[in-house]
Motif scaffolding. Sequence first.
Motif, PDB file in Angstrom:
ATOM      1  N   PRO A  77       0.362  -1.137   0.011  1.00  0.00           N
ATOM      2  CA  PRO A  77      -0.073   0.019   0.071  1.00  0.00           C
ATOM      3  C   PRO A  77       0.881   1.434  -0.069  1.00  0.00           C
ATOM      4  O   PRO A  77       1.805   1.575   1.282  1.00  0.00           O
ATOM      5  CB  PRO A  77      -0.503  -0.438   1.052  1.00  0.00           C
ATOM      6  N   GLY A  78       0.890   2.218  -1.189  1.00  0.00           N
ATOM      7  CA  GLY A  78       1.311   2.883  -0.944  1.00  0.00           C
ATOM      8  C   GLY A  78       2.820   3.419  -2.069  1.00  0.00           C
ATOM      9  O   GLY A  78       3.199   4.425  -2.245  1.00  0.00           O
ATOM     10  N   GLU A  79       2.941   1.946  -1.592  1.00  0.00           N
ATOM     11  CA  GLU A  79       4.049   1.893  -3.126  1.00  0.00           C
ATOM     12  C   GLU A  79       3.814   1.571  -4.531  1.00  0.00           C
ATOM     13  O   GLU A  79       2.660   1.468  -4.676  1.00  0.00           O
ATOM     14  CB  GLU A  79       4.949   0.403  -2.094  1.00  0.00           C
ATOM     15  N   GLU A  80       4.894   1.811  -5.326  1.00  0.00           N
ATOM     16  CA  GLU A  80       4.471   1.777  -6.800  1.00  0.00           C
ATOM     17  C   GLU A  80       5.012  -0.056  -6.895  1.00  0.00           C
ATOM     18  O   GLU A  80       5.400  -0.701  -6.151  1.00  0.00           O
ATOM     19  CB  GLU A  80       5.326   1.426  -7.634  1.00  0.00           C
ATOM     20  N   PRO A  81       4.137  -0.244  -7.944  1.00  0.00           N
ATOM     21  CA  PRO A  81       3.959  -1.759  -8.118  1.00  0.00           C
ATOM     22  C   PRO A  81       5.775  -2.238  -8.436  1.00  0.00           C
ATOM     23  O   PRO A  81       5.798  -1.413  -9.053  1.00  0.00           O
ATOM     24  CB  PRO A  81       2.631  -2.165  -9.569  1.00  0.00           C
ATOM     25  N   GLU A  82       5.579  -2.951  -8.468  1.00  0.00           N
ATOM     26  CA  GLU A  82       7.150  -4.182  -9.100  1.00  0.00           C
ATOM     27  C   GLU A  82       6.954  -5.769  -9.541  1.00  0.00           C
ATOM     28  O   GLU A  82       5.500  -6.254  -9.191  1.00  0.00           O
ATOM     29  CB  GLU A  82       8.163  -4.736  -7.839  1.00  0.00           C
ATOM     30  N   PRO A  83       7.212  -5.945 -10.445  1.00  0.00           N
ATOM     31  CA  PRO A  83       7.632  -7.294 -11.381  1.00  0.00           C
ATOM     32  C   PRO A  83       7.246  -8.086 -10.751  1.00  0.00           C
ATOM     33  O   PRO A  83       7.920  -8.153  -9.665  1.00  0.00           O
ATOM     34  CB  PRO A  83       8.679  -6.564 -12.537  1.00  0.00           C
ATOM     35  N   PHE A  84       6.597  -8.518 -10.570  1.00  0.00           N
ATOM     36  CA  PHE A  84       6.386  -9.905  -9.613  1.00  0.00           C
ATOM     37  C   PHE A  84       5.758 -11.258 -11.160  1.00  0.00           C
ATOM     38  O   PHE A  84       6.960 -12.513 -11.047  1.00  0.00           O
ATOM     39  CB  PHE A  84       4.999 -10.433  -9.283  1.00  0.00           C
ATOM     40  N   TYR A  85       5.638 -11.254 -12.327  1.00  0.00           N
ATOM     41  CA  TYR A  85       5.565 -12.351 -13.290  1.00  0.00           C
ATOM     42  C   TYR A  85       5.039 -12.058 -14.409  1.00  0.00           C
ATOM     43  O   TYR A  85       4.700 -11.142 -14.185  1.00  0.00           O
ATOM     44  CB  TYR A  85       4.054 -13.404 -12.421  1.00  0.00           C
ATOM     45  N   ARG A  86       5.782 -12.179 -15.395  1.00  0.00           N
ATOM     46  CA  ARG A  86       5.446 -12.105 -16.566  1.00  0.00           C
ATOM     47  C   ARG A  86       5.212 -13.774 -17.589  1.00  0.00           C
ATOM     48  O   ARG A  86       6.380 -15.062 -17.022  1.00  0.00           O
ATOM     49  CB  ARG A  86       6.923 -11.629 -17.636  1.00  0.00           C
ATOM     50  N   GLU A  87       4.986 -13.919 -18.515  1.00  0.00           N
ATOM     51  CA  GLU A  87       5.018 -15.005 -19.699  1.00  0.00           C
ATOM     52  C   GLU A  87       4.339 -14.346 -20.609  1.00  0.00           C
ATOM     53  O   GLU A  87       3.387 -13.539 -21.009  1.00  0.00           O
ATOM     54  CB  GLU A  87       3.050 -16.063 -18.672  1.00  0.00           C
ATOM     55  N   ASP A  88       5.009 -15.201 -21.511  1.00  0.00           N
ATOM     56  CA  ASP A  88       4.342 -14.445 -22.832  1.00  0.00           C
ATOM     57  C   ASP A  88       4.542 -15.436 -23.655  1.00  0.00           C
ATOM     58  O   ASP A  88       6.065 -15.881 -24.081  1.00  0.00           O
ATOM     59  CB  ASP A  88       5.197 -13.419 -23.329  1.00  0.00           C
ATOM     60  N   ASN A  89       4.081 -16.329 -23.783  1.00  0.00           N
ATOM     61  CA  ASN A  89       3.570 -17.454 -24.986  1.00  0.00           C
ATOM     62  C   ASN A  89       3.155 -17.754 -26.478  1.00  0.00           C
ATOM     63  O   ASN A  89       2.130 -17.502 -26.083  1.00  0.00           O
ATOM     64  CB  ASN A  89       3.497 -19.111 -24.068  1.00  0.00           C
ATOM     65  N   THR A  90       4.050 -17.827 -27.352  1.00  0.00           N
ATOM     66  CA  THR A  90       3.692 -17.989 -29.140  1.00  0.00           C
ATOM     67  C   THR A  90       3.766 -19.624 -29.466  1.00  0.00           C
ATOM     68  O   THR A  90       5.327 -20.111 -29.000  1.00  0.00           O
ATOM     69  CB  THR A  90       4.250 -17.578 -29.446  1.00  0.00           C
ATOM     70  N   GLU A  91       2.845 -20.192 -30.139  1.00  0.00           N
ATOM     71  CA  GLU A  91       2.736 -21.394 -30.372  1.00  0.00           C
ATOM     72  C   GLU A  91       2.309 -21.375 -31.809  1.00  0.00           C
ATOM     73  O   GLU A  91       0.809 -20.853 -32.115  1.00  0.00           O
ATOM     74  CB  GLU A  91       2.081 -21.945 -29.284  1.00  0.00           C
ATOM     75  N   THR A  92       2.651 -21.774 -32.756  1.00  0.00           N
ATOM     76  CA  THR A  92       3.206 -22.113 -34.148  1.00  0.00           C
ATOM     77  C   THR A  92       2.612 -23.383 -34.708  1.00  0.00           C
ATOM     78  O   THR A  92       3.159 -24.109 -33.930  1.00  0.00           O
ATOM     79  CB  THR A  92       3.777 -21.443 -34.686  1.00  0.00           C
ATOM     80  N   ARG A  93       1.572 -23.701 -36.010  1.00  0.00           N
ATOM     81  CA  ARG A  93       1.387 -24.686 -36.362  1.00  0.00           C
ATOM     82  C   ARG A  93       1.441 -25.075 -37.775  1.00  0.00           C
ATOM     83  O   ARG A  93       0.656 -23.941 -38.465  1.00  0.00           O
ATOM     84  CB  ARG A  93       0.815 -25.408 -35.477  1.00  0.00           C
ATOM     85  N   LEU A  94       2.419 -25.612 -38.490  1.00  0.00           N
ATOM     86  CA  LEU A  94       2.024 -26.137 -39.510  1.00  0.00           C
ATOM     87  C   LEU A  94       1.594 -27.132 -40.022  1.00  0.00           C
ATOM     88  O   LEU A  94       2.241 -28.336 -39.461  1.00  0.00           O
ATOM     89  CB  LEU A  94       3.246 -25.661 -40.433  1.00  0.00           C
ATOM     90  N   THR A  95       0.452 -27.177 -40.810  1.00  0.00           N
ATOM     91  CA  THR A  95      -0.907 -28.705 -40.160  1.00  0.00           C
ATOM     92  C   THR A  95      -0.450 -29.120 -42.019  1.00  0.00           C
ATOM     93  O   THR A  95      -1.116 -28.485 -43.074  1.00  0.00           O
ATOM     94  CB  THR A  95      -2.036 -28.821 -39.905  1.00  0.00           C
ATOM     95  N   PHE A  96      -0.823 -30.635 -43.071  1.00  0.00           N
ATOM     96  CA  PHE A  96      -0.972 -30.526 -43.470  1.00  0.00           C
ATOM     97  C   PHE A  96      -1.874 -32.620 -43.459  1.00  0.00           C
ATOM     98  O   PHE A  96      -1.684 -33.266 -43.095  1.00  0.00           O
ATOM     99  CB  PHE A  96       0.109 -31.227 -44.790  1.00  0.00           C
ATOM    100  N   LYS A  97      -2.905 -32.071 -43.693  1.00  0.00           N
ATOM    101  CA  LYS A  97      -3.525 -33.280 -43.747  1.00  0.00           C
ATOM    102  C   LYS A  97      -4.361 -33.858 -44.852  1.00  0.00           C
ATOM    103  O   LYS A  97      -4.381 -33.197 -45.770  1.00  0.00           O
ATOM    104  CB  LYS A  97      -5.462 -32.940 -42.688  1.00  0.00           C
ATOM    105  N   TYR A  98      -4.495 -35.310 -44.908  1.00  0.00           N
ATOM    106  CA  TYR A  98      -5.605 -35.505 -46.381  1.00  0.00           C
ATOM    107  C   TYR A  98      -6.507 -36.514 -45.530  1.00  0.00           C
ATOM    108  O   TYR A  98      -6.612 -37.684 -44.061  1.00  0.00           O
ATOM    109  CB  TYR A  98      -4.353 -36.861 -46.558  1.00  0.00           C
ATOM    110  N   ILE A  99      -7.629 -36.764 -46.332  1.00  0.00           N
ATOM    111  CA  ILE A  99      -8.810 -37.262 -45.575  1.00  0.00           C
ATOM    112  C   ILE A  99      -9.527 -38.625 -46.963  1.00  0.00           C
ATOM    113  O   ILE A  99      -9.824 -37.373 -48.758  1.00  0.00           O
ATOM    114  CB  ILE A  99     -10.241 -37.060 -45.492  1.00  0.00           C
ATOM    115  N   LEU A 100      -9.648 -39.807 -47.010  1.00  0.00           N
ATOM    116  CA  LEU A 100     -10.153 -40.280 -48.852  1.00  0.00           C
ATOM    117  C   LEU A 100     -11.305 -41.668 -48.328  1.00  0.00           C
ATOM    118  O   LEU A 100     -11.785 -41.970 -46.528  1.00  0.00           O
ATOM    119  CB  LEU A 100      -9.161 -41.306 -48.526  1.00  0.00           C
TER     120      LEU A 100
END
Length: 794
Positions: free
Chosen positions: A398-421
């Motif tokens: 209380p009365g203080e400036e916020p300080e860093p506690f937790y950081r999460e930055d996640n990026t996921e990518t996916r390249l997909t090929f699908k075949y259906i018969l």
Amino acid sequence: MRILKILSVLFLLHALKYSYAQEDKHYEQVVRGVVVDKQTQMPLPGAHVVLTGSDPLAATATNPEGEFRLTNVPLGRQRLVVSSIGYHNRQINNLIIHSARETVLFIEMEEKVETTQEVVVIGNYRKDQAMNKMASVSARAFTVEEAARYAGSREDVARMAMNFAGVSGANDQRNDIIIRGNTPGGILWQLEDVDIPNPNHFAASGTTGGPVGMLNNNTLRNSDFFSGAFPAEYTNVFSGVFDLKMRDGNNEKYELLGQAGFNGFELGAEGPLKKGSRSSFLVNYRYSTLKVFELLGINFGTSGVPYYQDLNFKVNVPFKKGKLTWFGLAGKSSISMLDSEDNETDMYTEEGMDLKTGSSLFVSGLKYAWFHNEKTYSRFVLSYIGQNGFTDLDQFDPGEEPEPFYREDNTETRLTFKYILNTKFSRQLSARSGFTVNRFGYNLNVKTWEEYDDKSYKLDNRKPVTEGPALYSGYSQLVYKFSDRFEIKPGLSFLWFGLNDKISVEPRLGINWKTGYRTSLNFGYGKHSKAQTMATYFMETIYNDGSVELTNSNLGFTGAHHWVLGFDALLSDHLRLKTETYYQYLYDVPVEALPSSYSVLNAGSSWGLNTRDLLINEGEGRNYGVEFTLEKFYHNDYYFLTTLSLFDSKYTGSDGKERNTAFNGNFVANALVGKEIRVKENAALVFDAKVVWAGGKRYTPIDLEASRNDEGNFNTVYKDELAYSKQFPDYFKADIKIGFRLNGKKVSQLWEFYIENITHHKNPINQLYSKSKDQIETVYQLGFFPMLNYRIYF
């Protein structure tokens, strides 16, 4: 809240003004579409399409391309019957015909096995049965009209599914769905044959839900929902499946859609790419309503204003022996809930914490359907997916400036090929096979600050999609019909994860037996498995000597065996009773190497990264229960749906103790009812209501003394040995919706007024320790909440 009440009054006055000001005029519209064979997707020429109840009788037949057109169709709810020699009749009920919008249908017909004698088969569209004929049990087709109709659903298919037997919601603020006590992380979302990680705004890593869905109901067509023992084509999943399809745009006429409501301001457009080409486009864009109000200086008193926008699109180009489709989904969102700005405690952060979080998603796919001949077709799908989620958490005195506690930055990518018969060898035998190749990329970053100055890195890994691990899957499934009354559906799937060469071979079996004119018995078994999240595989363990090890990289799949037995009875043409009983055994569940109550089966019960390091595949779980559904299909201007689910959900962590899972509410009961009143030929009032009663949320009790002494992090400390041993009081919520639909000559309009939790029942969702008050406080879910929605077609 005062602003919403004023807007609600204005909404009702506006609707009444239109209802009395408009003349009772007679307008008509066009209904057209294409009729195809269910298995081969080939057009059916010569099929008869009849508009029942019309005078004079309106009927037509499909052309050589399977296309039909009915003109001068009256507005309101209509019913079609489609018939073709050698096929079961198909009834299309409760089509809502708008004056400013053509109705374009895609109708699939199922071929009869027995042709030498008359076989009486109920041809009505059965919502208890999936559109995918490879399914045997725990499957239900749903319409986009249901997602828009059900009170409390907010035009969200996930919230709509919470009304089905065996399904419950995690909380009012998110649309994570719990299927038979399973973690929401076990669900598979599939759009146009593409597996998508989380099609919701404000998505957290490893979850499948969020406060607002990105999938726009205005762009979807009728789709399937599965709650267990899935067909062989669904792999890398152990809980439930949404198999969603986007509708094609109108390929003859340009049409526009505008909508304003709690979910956002929307604008949609569709039409032919080129007149006479039979190609089409469909696009819909949405921007968050509350963000617009904030920009206008209107304050709703919330602890944070959600910002989001999304785009859905589909382009369809037919060829002589195939069809090319380009589709996509994109969205981004963010919100700030800052306790440092004297906002009240919200349900995601503790006192003395500032939270900034958001996510983004991009999905794009190319799909080509190639019709080899009248019996066989193939589908080729190439897709790319990119998803990011971030969380910034700061702490302060209380009365203080916020300080860093937790950081999460996640990026996921996916390249997909699908075949259906898909091949139909005969009236009795058909098969579907396919394979999928996924290549993953990732950029995973998690940082924590302990005691404000001692920085600790827990996760920092990255690889482009061309260098990341691969996941391979394949399947084959047969449908053999001994007769129109008895069929079996054996199948086999496999998974292979290239990161650690883990393999899973999964047999599947379905049996359907129509025991009588209106009754059937259904059985399903399936072995299912799912890979862990990328963040789990690449979580780092930091030892005291400074060395780093990826202790989770050798984790195997989470596995499950499903057994389901069901009974269906059509009590009349419009009343259905369905019951299912099931048992699910989960094995090879990731738990901590050191004895603890942690299990991946509880992922999604709280906010944040739902994973840890030093995990092993030695946990177990079991879910069993019975479900009942009594449904009156929409007929004579009303419907009702009642469901009751009784279940038990347990898990065992590495400490060897069996506990309730975080999602073991033990029971869920839903009751929905709706009525439509036509006030004029071109106008109608619509009333819908819903009541849900369910077992309270499981929670872990707080260690008060430990929380008081946790001076550094201000975290609420829980008693791990008593994980999920407590349960909040039963959950209760009643919602209502009133709508007014008006058709003009060139414009169709819809006004809707919602009230969620009309009784203002206090449903607890969490408990936190308040340092300033030195006490445990309960956080409650959504209270009395009115909403408005306006839609216009032109």
